[in-house]
Design a protein around this motif. Sequence first.
Motif, short mmCIF file in Angstrom:
data_model
loop_
_atom_site.label_atom_id
_atom_site.label_comp_id
_atom_site.label_asym_id
_atom_site.label_seq_id
_atom_site.Cartn_x
_atom_site.Cartn_y
_atom_site.Cartn_z
N ASN A 1 11.65 3.39 3.80
CA ASN A 1 11.47 4.82 3.45
C ASN A 1 11.41 5.05 1.95
N GLU A 2 10.86 6.19 1.60
CA GLU A 2 10.93 6.66 0.21
C GLU A 2 12.39 6.79 -0.20
N ARG A 3 12.64 6.76 -1.51
CA ARG A 3 13.98 7.04 -2.00
C ARG A 3 14.40 8.43 -1.54
N ALA B 1 -1.42 9.13 -13.88
CA ALA B 1 -1.26 10.50 -13.35
C ALA B 1 0.10 10.66 -12.68
N VAL B 2 0.57 9.63 -11.97
CA VAL B 2 1.90 9.70 -11.35
C VAL B 2 2.96 9.81 -12.44
N ALA B 3 2.82 8.99 -13.49
CA ALA B 3 3.80 9.02 -14.59
C ALA B 3 3.91 10.41 -15.19
N ASN B 4 2.79 11.13 -15.22
CA ASN B 4 2.75 12.44 -15.89
C ASN B 4 3.09 13.62 -15.00
N GLN B 5 3.49 13.36 -13.76
CA GLN B 5 3.82 14.48 -12.87
C GLN B 5 4.97 15.29 -13.46
N GLY B 6 4.84 16.60 -13.39
CA GLY B 6 5.87 17.48 -13.95
C GLY B 6 5.42 18.04 -15.28
N LEU C 1 0.85 -1.19 0.00
CA LEU C 1 0.00 0.00 0.00
C LEU C 1 0.88 1.24 0.00
N ARG C 2 0.84 1.99 -1.11
CA ARG C 2 1.53 3.28 -1.11
C ARG C 2 0.68 4.26 -0.30
N HIS C 3 1.35 5.12 0.47
CA HIS C 3 0.61 6.09 1.28
C HIS C 3 -0.37 6.91 0.41
N TRP D 1 2.75 17.38 -0.18
CA TRP D 1 3.73 17.72 -1.22
C TRP D 1 3.43 17.01 -2.54
N ASN D 2 2.77 15.85 -2.51
CA ASN D 2 2.27 15.28 -3.77
C ASN D 2 1.30 16.28 -4.39
N ALA D 3 0.42 16.84 -3.54
CA ALA D 3 -0.60 17.78 -4.03
C ALA D 3 0.05 19.03 -4.62
N ASN E 1 3.03 19.02 -6.00
CA ASN E 1 3.94 18.58 -7.07
C ASN E 1 5.41 18.85 -6.73
N LEU E 2 5.79 18.58 -5.48
CA LEU E 2 7.17 18.78 -5.04
C LEU E 2 7.87 17.43 -4.87
N PHE E 3 9.16 17.37 -5.23
CA PHE E 3 9.95 16.18 -4.90
C PHE E 3 10.03 16.09 -3.38
N THR E 4 9.75 14.91 -2.85
CA THR E 4 9.60 14.77 -1.41
C THR E 4 10.72 13.95 -0.77
N GLY E 5 10.92 12.72 -1.24
CA GLY E 5 11.98 11.87 -0.67
C GLY E 5 11.83 11.68 0.82
N GLY F 1 6.12 5.35 -3.05
CA GLY F 1 6.18 5.10 -4.50
C GLY F 1 7.44 4.35 -4.90
N ASN F 2 8.59 4.87 -4.48
CA ASN F 2 9.84 4.27 -4.98
C ASN F 2 10.33 3.09 -4.15
N SER F 3 10.03 3.04 -2.85
CA SER F 3 10.43 1.83 -2.12
C SER F 3 9.57 0.65 -2.58
N ARG G 1 14.58 11.12 -12.22
CA ARG G 1 13.33 10.65 -11.62
C ARG G 1 13.13 9.13 -11.77
N ARG G 2 13.49 8.59 -12.93
CA ARG G 2 13.13 7.19 -13.17
C ARG G 2 14.26 6.28 -13.64
N SER G 3 15.49 6.82 -13.87
CA SER G 3 16.56 5.89 -14.27
C SER G 3 16.88 4.99 -13.09
O1 LIG Z 1 8.70 12.97 -4.60
C1 LIG Z 1 8.87 11.78 -4.25
O2 LIG Z 1 9.44 11.44 -3.21
C2 LIG Z 1 8.35 10.69 -5.17
C3 LIG Z 1 7.05 10.12 -4.67
O3 LIG Z 1 6.09 11.11 -4.42
O4 LIG Z 1 8.15 11.24 -6.43
P1 LIG Z 1 8.38 10.52 -7.83
O5 LIG Z 1 7.13 9.76 -8.17
O6 LIG Z 1 8.59 11.70 -8.76
O7 LIG Z 1 9.60 9.65 -7.75
#
Ligand SMILES: O=C(O)[C@@H](CO)OP(=O)(O)O
Length: 249
Positions: free
Chosen positions: A89-91, A243-248, A10-12, A17-19, A21-25, A185-187, A117-119
């Motif tokens: 934790n998130e990346r 929608a996640v793929a299209n962020q940015g 389950l992703r949170h 910060w998702n709302a 559109n900020l990089f959160t980590g 998302g990334n973990s 972001r995705r490499s």
């Molecule tokens: O900002 C982040 O920490 C992550 C998850 O919200 O973003 P992204 O999907 O761009 O890797």
Amino acid sequence: MAELGTLVLLRHGQSTWNAENLFTGWVDVPLSAQGEQEARKGGQLLAESGLLPDVVHTSLMRRAISTANLALDAADRHWIPVKRDWRLNERHYGALQGKNKKQTLDEFGEEQFMLWRRSYDTPPPPIDPADEFSQVGDARYADLGDAAPLTECLKDVVARLLPYWESAIVPDLRAGKTVLVAAHGNSLRALVKHLDGISDDAIAGLNIPTGIPLRYDLTEDLKPVTAGGTYLDPEAAKEAAAAVANQGR
Ligand SMILES: O=C(O)[C@@H](CO)OP(=O)(O)O
């Protein structure tokens, strides 16, 4: 030997910060009101599917912890044991933490943006320890010492997540438990990459939606019975992942 338990990822729910559109980590932002609602809905889906967790694993971050609490409360499983670990934790997003995704795309261009972001193996530049969004000095990571990252690529996340998968989550599954992993998302991309054997290139195209439980039934050797698992609300998951793929953008 007990029959292997069921894994539920389950992703949170949406964070503030998702709302925005900020990089959160590793920045410890809370859920938005919508995210809280998504978490409750996730719990209802669990209950409706009869998928009642026996144990929950979360990261050390508020958005995953709150999501687990709200979802489990909605499923009337608020009482189950909980285990938390930084390895979920998130990346760590390095110097991008706190930056707007659209502005970053506009400033650095599509190729660099997607690389960061995705490499699989190109981390963003490390965060300055004095940056307002650095976690250096955060008490919850005190035991990590020099192992605390200043940036991470997905490959780094796989490397730090797998020891926890093996030592903490797999034993719960082998004990026949229904195991909820409330993370990020990334973990979760790192875990899904491992489970489904997704290549370093193909993982770039995989995005995990917020708040929708993803069920994995596994064979004895921990291979998914259904590749990619099964979202409890597949239609909503497809739309939200796009929608996640299209962020940015
Ligand atoms: O900002 C982040 O920490 C992550 C998850 O919200 O973003 P992204 O999907 O761009 O890797």
